[in-house]
Design a protein around this motif. Structure first.
Motif, short mmCIF file in Angstrom:
data_model
loop_
_atom_site.label_atom_id
_atom_site.label_comp_id
_atom_site.label_asym_id
_atom_site.label_seq_id
_atom_site.Cartn_x
_atom_site.Cartn_y
_atom_site.Cartn_z
N LEU A 176 -24.06 19.09 -10.61
CA LEU A 176 -23.19 20.08 -9.33
C LEU A 176 -22.90 18.91 -8.53
O LEU A 176 -22.02 19.31 -7.92
CB LEU A 176 -24.21 21.05 -8.43
CG LEU A 176 -23.88 22.26 -9.78
CD1 LEU A 176 -25.17 23.12 -8.92
CD2 LEU A 176 -22.94 23.23 -9.16
N THR A 177 -23.36 17.32 -8.73
CA THR A 177 -22.66 16.53 -7.99
C THR A 177 -22.60 14.87 -8.37
O THR A 177 -21.85 14.73 -7.94
CB THR A 177 -24.58 15.78 -7.49
OG1 THR A 177 -25.28 15.30 -8.26
CG2 THR A 177 -24.96 17.01 -6.18
N ASP A 178 -22.83 15.25 -10.12
CA ASP A 178 -22.24 13.92 -11.05
C ASP A 178 -21.18 14.59 -11.59
O ASP A 178 -20.84 15.48 -12.34
CB ASP A 178 -23.34 13.87 -11.71
CG ASP A 178 -23.35 12.53 -12.39
OD1 ASP A 178 -21.94 11.94 -12.84
OD2 ASP A 178 -24.48 11.74 -12.45
N ALA A 228 -16.33 17.89 -14.96
CA ALA A 228 -14.95 18.40 -15.18
C ALA A 228 -15.46 19.20 -16.75
O ALA A 228 -14.60 20.52 -16.90
CB ALA A 228 -14.29 16.96 -15.88
N SER A 229 -16.07 19.22 -16.86
CA SER A 229 -16.76 20.20 -18.41
C SER A 229 -18.34 21.61 -17.93
O SER A 229 -18.40 21.73 -18.23
CB SER A 229 -17.17 19.77 -19.42
OG SER A 229 -18.64 18.87 -19.05
N LEU A 230 -17.78 21.42 -16.63
CA LEU A 230 -18.98 22.66 -16.05
C LEU A 230 -19.01 23.40 -16.64
O LEU A 230 -19.94 24.70 -16.54
CB LEU A 230 -18.83 21.82 -14.53
CG LEU A 230 -20.36 23.22 -13.37
CD1 LEU A 230 -21.17 23.23 -13.93
CD2 LEU A 230 -20.21 22.49 -11.92
N SER A 231 -17.56 23.94 -16.37
CA SER A 231 -17.63 25.28 -16.56
C SER A 231 -17.00 26.07 -18.24
O SER A 231 -16.38 27.47 -18.72
CB SER A 231 -16.21 26.22 -16.19
OG SER A 231 -14.89 25.42 -16.38
N GLY A 232 -17.39 24.91 -18.96
CA GLY A 232 -17.17 25.39 -20.73
C GLY A 232 -18.02 24.53 -21.35
O GLY A 232 -19.24 25.13 -21.35
N GLY A 233 -17.76 23.41 -21.86
CA GLY A 233 -18.77 22.86 -23.26
C GLY A 233 -20.29 23.02 -22.83
O GLY A 233 -21.02 22.55 -22.00
N ARG A 234 -20.87 23.20 -23.80
CA ARG A 234 -22.36 23.31 -24.32
C ARG A 234 -22.63 21.90 -24.20
O ARG A 234 -24.14 21.85 -24.38
CB ARG A 234 -22.93 23.40 -25.40
CG ARG A 234 -22.36 25.56 -25.74
CD ARG A 234 -23.22 26.15 -25.08
NE ARG A 234 -23.21 27.99 -25.12
CZ ARG A 234 -22.87 28.16 -23.48
NH1 ARG A 234 -22.90 28.07 -22.55
NH2 ARG A 234 -22.64 30.10 -24.09
N HIS A 235 -22.32 20.79 -25.07
CA HIS A 235 -22.63 19.57 -24.87
C HIS A 235 -22.88 18.43 -23.29
O HIS A 235 -24.12 18.18 -24.00
CB HIS A 235 -21.19 18.84 -25.88
CG HIS A 235 -22.13 17.54 -25.95
ND1 HIS A 235 -22.38 17.10 -26.59
CD2 HIS A 235 -21.30 16.28 -26.38
CE1 HIS A 235 -23.06 16.11 -27.59
NE2 HIS A 235 -22.17 15.47 -26.50
N ASP A 294 -26.22 14.77 -0.62
CA ASP A 294 -27.42 14.04 -0.09
C ASP A 294 -27.87 14.79 1.16
O ASP A 294 -29.30 14.23 1.96
CB ASP A 294 -26.69 12.71 1.05
CG ASP A 294 -25.56 13.44 1.80
OD1 ASP A 294 -25.75 14.33 2.38
OD2 ASP A 294 -25.20 12.47 2.53
N GLU A 295 -27.73 16.32 1.08
CA GLU A 295 -28.20 16.90 1.84
C GLU A 295 -29.91 17.63 1.32
O GLU A 295 -30.64 18.27 1.68
CB GLU A 295 -27.96 18.14 2.57
CG GLU A 295 -26.94 17.96 3.78
CD GLU A 295 -25.95 18.83 4.59
OE1 GLU A 295 -26.50 19.33 5.54
OE2 GLU A 295 -24.49 18.40 3.63
N LEU A 296 -29.36 17.95 0.12
CA LEU A 296 -30.61 18.50 -0.81
C LEU A 296 -31.47 17.43 -0.65
O LEU A 296 -31.92 16.10 -0.69
CB LEU A 296 -30.43 18.38 -2.73
CG LEU A 296 -28.87 19.03 -2.96
CD1 LEU A 296 -28.29 18.85 -3.81
CD2 LEU A 296 -29.23 20.72 -2.05
N THR A 297 -32.85 17.88 -1.11
CA THR A 297 -34.72 17.45 -0.39
C THR A 297 -35.46 17.95 -1.77
O THR A 297 -34.71 18.51 -2.55
CB THR A 297 -35.08 18.11 0.78
OG1 THR A 297 -34.88 18.99 1.32
CG2 THR A 297 -34.69 17.22 2.29
N ARG A 298 -36.20 17.22 -1.93
CA ARG A 298 -37.39 16.90 -3.55
C ARG A 298 -38.48 18.32 -2.56
O ARG A 298 -39.20 17.69 -1.20
CB ARG A 298 -37.28 16.08 -3.61
CG ARG A 298 -36.05 15.52 -4.37
CD ARG A 298 -35.62 16.28 -5.47
NE ARG A 298 -34.36 14.94 -5.99
CZ ARG A 298 -34.26 15.24 -7.21
NH1 ARG A 298 -34.80 15.55 -8.27
NH2 ARG A 298 -33.17 14.69 -7.95
#
Length: 405
Positions: A250-252, A257-264, A375-379
């Motif tokens: 979701l961030t890279d 480009a392939s988020l909604s498709g390819g299994r690879h 950059d607002e995501l935390t661990r």
């Protein structure tokens, strides 16, 4: 000499890669650290030294009784669930007895049908997604990633479904090593012993029954300890594998480009995470069976060495270009190495659960987008496991499928 580094604090949340790089610069491949209560240990940072430690189970033993610090460890030390004493589990067993236990565990896990496993994972994934798919927004850690692995695992191990949610809480408390760690460990122990007692009376087609049926002569208490290890090692790292992979996708822009498709792309993201954002950062540990030298350090007999898996994966001697894709390179340390590495059947189970969870989510909600800046995501505040505290997203609402357990 530079002071030892506390193995705690916000930098393990914000930028551990930079922290490990600074530790390597200041201390070399083996750095002095202090645990909760100023307990000293060594953190093995470099790939070559970590390979050396994990390849020599005699010099660098898994027998925690060797530790030269036990006389200063209080009974309520919060890291006891992570560094056990007199714990009769596969983690602290050595030699031939360990090989027999590893064979028992691997045999029980090998018998899990991968097609049945994927069906369970798909079904539970759909059920979790049904709870929020019509809303158009969700928090993917608390509502999805942190719930899916344990629900699948308790099904194949034989634990009743209704105990799953409480086990999630107990596992998280135990692994984080904070307040509630010992209570979480006790809750897990009780649940597992109740399961084994039931399976002694009425065996079933599950992992617990197959471990009880093993002829190597292990006691019920030993099997219970091993099942606790399997649940802890199987759930939270897999949940973090899902969360960290989704964060990457979701961030890279390499995956956008392939988020909604390819299994690879899912497989690539998952392998990239094992190298650059591994769920298991550090592992406790190994104990020196005699005085020795490692990475220019004098290691005394009984010293504790922590395995810096994340640091070794980022060692510039083996991972020179941090921007390059890792492809199918599986030479990372994320599953450990040597006699005590994660059993291969357990790795396969984790991969099936994680990959299925990601694929089902992307199939059903293909237009997922973060509702906050990256950059607002935390661990979580843990030096042991690296995972997201939350992953808020929005998407086009879709109807629930229904018909799940």
């Amino acid at each position: 000499m530079t002071a030892p580094v506390p193995l705690s604090g916000p930098r393990f949340q914000s930028d551990p890669t930079r922290l490990y790089r600074e530790m390597r610069r200041d201390h070399g491949p083996v750095a002095p650290v202090v645990l909760d209560g100023d307990v000293p240990a060594w953190l093995v940072l470099d790939y070559r030294e970590l390979h050396q430690v994990t390849s020599d189970p005699v010099l660098f033993s898994r027998d925690s009784e060797l530790w030269n610090q036990w006389d200063r460890i209080p009974a309520d030390w919060p890291l006891l669930p992570m560094i056990g004493r007199k714990q009769p589990s596969i983690l602290y067993t050595v030699g031939e007895r360990h090989r027999l236990r590893a064979r028992m565990v691997a045999g029980a896990l090998e018998s899990v049908d991968p097609f049945v496993l994927r069906r369970y994972a798909e079904s539970y994934a759909d059920g979790l997604i049904d709870a929020f798919c019509g809303v158009g927004e969700a928090e993917l850690i608390g509502q999805y990633a942190s719930l899916l692995p344990v629900r699948v695992l308790v099904r194949i191990y034989g634990v009743p479904d209704e105990q799953g949610p409480a086990l999630v809480t107990a596992l998280n408390d135990m692994i984080n090593g904070q307040e509630g760690a010992l209570a979480g460990q006790q809750h897990m122990a009780t649940a597992v012993m109740e399961l084994l007692a039931a399976r002694q009376q009425e065996p079933a087609e599950d992992v617990a029954s197959r471990m009880l049926a093993d002829t190597s002569g292990f006691t019920v208490e030993e099997i219970a300890q091993d099942m606790m290890v399997m649940l802890a090692a199987g759930h939270q790292p897999t949940a973090d594998w899902i969360g960290n992979s989704l964060r990457l996708m979701l961030t890279d822009e390499r995956f956008a480009a392939s988020l909604s498709g390819g299994r690879h792309s899912v497989a690539e993201a998952m392998n990239e995470v094992l190298w650059a954002d591994t769920p298991t950062q550090n592992v406790a540990g190994r104990w020196a069976s005699r005085d020795t030298h490692l990475g220019g350090r004098h290691i005394k007999a009984g010293d504790l060495l922590l395995l810096g898996l994340a640091a070794a994966n980022a060692d510039p001697q083996v991972h020179i270009d941090s921007s390059a894709m890792t492809g199918g390179n599986g030479a990372h340390f994320s599953f450990g190495h040597g006699d005590h590495r994660c059993p291969f059947p357990a790795q396969e189970i984790a991969e099936v659960i994680a990959r299925t969870g990601i694929e089902v989510l992307l199939d059903r909600l293909p237009d997922l987008e973060l509702t906050v800046y990256a950059d607002e995501l935390t661990r979580r505040p843990s030096p042991w496991l690296r995972g997201m505290t939350e992953l808020p997203v929005h998407f086009t609402p879709t109807p629930a499928l229904g018909g799940h357990p």
